[in-house]
Design an enzyme around this catalytic site. Structure first.
Site, PDB file in Angstrom:
ATOM      1  N   ILE A 156       0.836  -1.299  -0.264  1.00  9.98           N
ATOM      2  CA  ILE A 156       0.096  -0.019   0.043  1.00  9.98           C
ATOM      3  C   ILE A 156       0.933   1.113   0.110  1.00  9.98           C
ATOM      4  CG2 ILE A 156      -0.101   0.162   2.469  1.00  9.98           C
ATOM      5  CD1 ILE A 156      -3.187   0.837   2.272  1.00  9.98           C
ATOM      6  N   CYS A 157       0.322   2.225  -0.602  1.00  9.35           N
ATOM      7  CA  CYS A 157       0.969   3.732  -0.445  1.00  9.35           C
ATOM      8  C   CYS A 157      -0.055   4.725  -0.368  1.00  9.35           C
ATOM      9  CB  CYS A 157       1.901   4.026  -1.764  1.00  9.35           C
ATOM     10  SG  CYS A 157       0.918   4.109  -3.215  1.00  9.35           S
ATOM     11  N   GLN A 158       0.112   5.836  -0.770  1.00  5.67           N
ATOM     12  CA  GLN A 158      -0.931   6.911  -0.649  1.00  5.67           C
ATOM     13  C   GLN A 158      -1.850   6.788  -1.459  1.00  5.67           C
ATOM     14  OE1 GLN A 158      -0.412   9.087   2.181  1.00  5.67           O
ATOM     15  NE2 GLN A 158      -2.541   9.627   1.709  1.00  5.67           N
TER      16      GLN A 158
ATOM     17  N   MET B 291      -3.676   4.853   0.979  1.00  6.19           N
ATOM     18  CA  MET B 291      -4.421   5.379   2.177  1.00  6.19           C
ATOM     19  C   MET B 291      -5.389   6.454   1.802  1.00  6.19           C
ATOM     20  SD  MET B 291      -3.119   3.750   4.672  1.00  6.19           S
ATOM     21  CE  MET B 291      -3.320   4.844   5.993  1.00  6.19           C
TER      22      MET B 291
END
Length: 105
Positions: free
Chosen positions: A65-67, A93
């Protein structure tokens, strides 16, 4: 035949939320500063610029996962080329509405 652009499996934030009670491996590939601002409790911070050196024993699926989903997709492709079973979390996110650790609530 091996493809450089082989497809990496993706799931939604909602699907990830249903898996968090399981013993999953979740990598957050944002910068340490972004990670400190708030991350999913089970997430381990391995910034994208360090993903090439990442090593994990076993064959457990790795959720990334990232932003927003762009860096995690890049990281997932790198990990897949290294032979890992990788799943990218679409939306990142930005779309996460569950509990976070760190940051301001």
């Amino acid at each position: 035949m091996f493809s450089f652009f082989s497809m990496v499996k993706s799931i939604t934030i909602r699907e990830l939320a249903t898996k968090l009670n399981d013993n999953i491996l979740l990598l957050d590939v944002r910068t340490p500063a972004e990670y400190r601002q708030g991350h999913i409790i089970k997430a381990k911070n391995v910034p994208l610029n360090k993903i090439a050196a990442y090593k994990e024993k076993g064959d457990k699926a790795i959720y990334v996962i990232c932003q927003s989903g762009m860096r995690s997709k890049q990281a997932a492709q790198q990990l897949k080329r290294k032979g890992y079973n990788v799943i990218n979390v679409k939306g990142g996110m930005n779309q996460w509405s569950g509990k976070v650790k760190g940051g301001k609530s």
